[in-house]
Write an enzyme that holds these catalytic residues in place. Structure first.
Site, PDB file in Angstrom:
ATOM      1  N   GLY A  28     -41.146 112.021 -79.145  1.00 47.82           N
ATOM      2  CA  GLY A  28     -40.178 111.068 -79.645  1.00 47.82           C
ATOM      3  C   GLY A  28     -38.778 111.640 -79.521  1.00 47.82           C
ATOM      4  O   GLY A  28     -38.581 112.855 -79.626  1.00 47.82           O
ATOM      5  N   LEU A  50     -46.365 112.028 -83.329  1.00 47.74           N
ATOM      6  CA  LEU A  50     -46.439 112.738 -82.061  1.00 47.74           C
ATOM      7  C   LEU A  50     -46.340 114.228 -82.348  1.00 47.74           C
ATOM      8  O   LEU A  50     -45.885 114.626 -83.426  1.00 47.74           O
ATOM      9  CB  LEU A  50     -45.300 112.302 -81.141  1.00 47.74           C
ATOM     10  CG  LEU A  50     -45.284 110.823 -80.760  1.00 47.74           C
ATOM     11  CD1 LEU A  50     -43.933 110.443 -80.151  1.00 47.74           C
ATOM     12  CD2 LEU A  50     -46.419 110.507 -79.798  1.00 47.74           C
ATOM     13  N   SER A  51     -46.718 115.056 -81.385  1.00 46.38           N
ATOM     14  CA  SER A  51     -46.670 116.493 -81.660  1.00 46.38           C
ATOM     15  C   SER A  51     -45.253 116.937 -81.995  1.00 46.38           C
ATOM     16  O   SER A  51     -45.058 117.834 -82.819  1.00 46.38           O
ATOM     17  CB  SER A  51     -47.232 117.306 -80.491  1.00 46.38           C
ATOM     18  OG  SER A  51     -46.506 117.049 -79.307  1.00 46.38           O
ATOM     19  N   GLU A  52     -44.232 116.300 -81.383  1.00 44.96           N
ATOM     20  CA  GLU A  52     -42.851 116.605 -81.745  1.00 44.96           C
ATOM     21  C   GLU A  52     -41.956 115.388 -81.579  1.00 44.96           C
ATOM     22  O   GLU A  52     -42.172 114.560 -80.690  1.00 44.96           O
ATOM     23  CB  GLU A  52     -42.262 117.738 -80.888  1.00 44.96           C
ATOM     24  CG  GLU A  52     -42.097 119.047 -81.605  1.00 44.96           C
ATOM     25  CD  GLU A  52     -43.291 119.957 -81.431  1.00 44.96           C
ATOM     26  OE1 GLU A  52     -43.373 120.937 -82.179  1.00 44.96           O
ATOM     27  OE2 GLU A  52     -44.118 119.680 -80.566  1.00 44.96           O
ATOM     28  N   THR A  53     -40.976 115.312 -82.461  1.00 41.17           N
ATOM     29  CA  THR A  53     -39.865 114.377 -82.295  1.00 41.17           C
ATOM     30  C   THR A  53     -38.579 115.200 -82.239  1.00 41.17           C
ATOM     31  O   THR A  53     -38.370 116.099 -83.059  1.00 41.17           O
ATOM     32  CB  THR A  53     -39.797 113.377 -83.458  1.00 41.17           C
ATOM     33  OG1 THR A  53     -40.992 112.580 -83.478  1.00 41.17           O
ATOM     34  CG2 THR A  53     -38.594 112.448 -83.303  1.00 41.17           C
TER      35      THR A  53
END
Length: 268
Positions: A28, A50-53
């Site tokens: 994101g 998500l795994s990262e934003t």
């Protein structure tokens, strides 16, 4: 929150380290004009799941960049940096050749090279350690282990690339180890090396392509293979690819492509 107090934020979801839809690692991206509270950033990342934003705000000479998993803020994230750069170059009209980000890991730069983007990251060194008790059992690995190393993550080197796709860890057991994540890696025929990354401790059971892990995987494999340009593939059911250049000045260049899959707004 009443309608008079709502405001919107632009949002993009970008698949990093791939040219195909639904490949690579989705991140994101939320461009901001000014920082929101830490709790709000974390809530947005949790909502994205998500795994990262990635979140960034403009500075005098670039951007201040931060990354959150659904559970915590992290010190370094490669695929979300690539995703944020894609948004700046392709959606927000950034016209320079190189973007400079100020982060928890110091200054990072990303430049465009044709259809790829090059991230300039600090290299990390991995130190060999004794195999932690219970680690192989948590991973479901019964044979073929060459050794274990420690950097930001634990690195488990195995001697058979076919073991990588078949991994099915016990995430509750892996969560007991005091490490950001655990990566299992092996030499490959098509790529220089392949790997999978598991991080239940930071709220990400499996990350398809972990750019930050290649800041130590690339030097690790460069030393083993005697070359400083390497190709890599990471992931299980969902995979992505990148190229790594291990420089002599303590830096690693990670090259990868990206594509957008979602564009919208957050309403807060």
């Amino acid at each position: 929150m009443t309608s008079n107090s709502t405001h919107t934020l632009p949002f993009y979801q970008v698949d990093a380290f791939t040219t195909e839809p639904f490949g690579g690692n989705p991140a994101g991206v939320c461009p901001l004009k000014e920082w929101l509270s830490d709790d709000t950033l974390q809530a947005i990342a949790r909502e994205n799941n998500l795994s990262e934003t990635a979140f960034f705000v403009p500075t005098d000479d670039g951007y201040h960049l931060r990354w959150c998993t659904p559970a915590v803020e992290v010190d370094l994230c490669g695929h979300a940096t690539l995703a944020a750069s894609w948004v700046l170059f392709n959606k927000l009209g950034y016209s320079g050749k190189t973007i400079r980000f100020q982060t928890r890991s110091g200054e990072l730069s990303v430049s465009r090279h044709g259809d790829e983007y090059c991230m300039d990251f600090p290299a990390q060194k991995a130190e060999v350690i004794d195999i932690p008790a219970g680690l192989l059992e948590a991973l479901g690995i019964t044979h073929g282990v060459v050794g274990v190393w420690k950097a930001a993550d634990l690195i488990v080197l195995v001697d058979d690339k076919t073991m990588i796709d078949g991994l099915s860890p016990d995430f509750n057991a892996l969560n007991l180890f005091d490490t950001r994540g655990v990566i299992v890696t092996a030499a490959d025929d098509e790529f220089d090396f392949v790997s999978r990354w598991f991080g239940p401790r930071v709220g990400v059971n499996e990350d398809p392509v972990t750019g930050s892990a290649h800041t130590f995987l690339a030097p690790f494999w460069a030393a083993r293979l005697g070359k400083n340009m390497l190709s890599a593939q990471q992931g299980g059911a969902r995979k992505g690819t990148l190229r790594c250049h291990v420089r002599d000045d303590g830096r690693v260049e990670l090259y990868g492509a990206a594509r957008m899959t979602i564009e919208g707004t957050f309403t807060l």
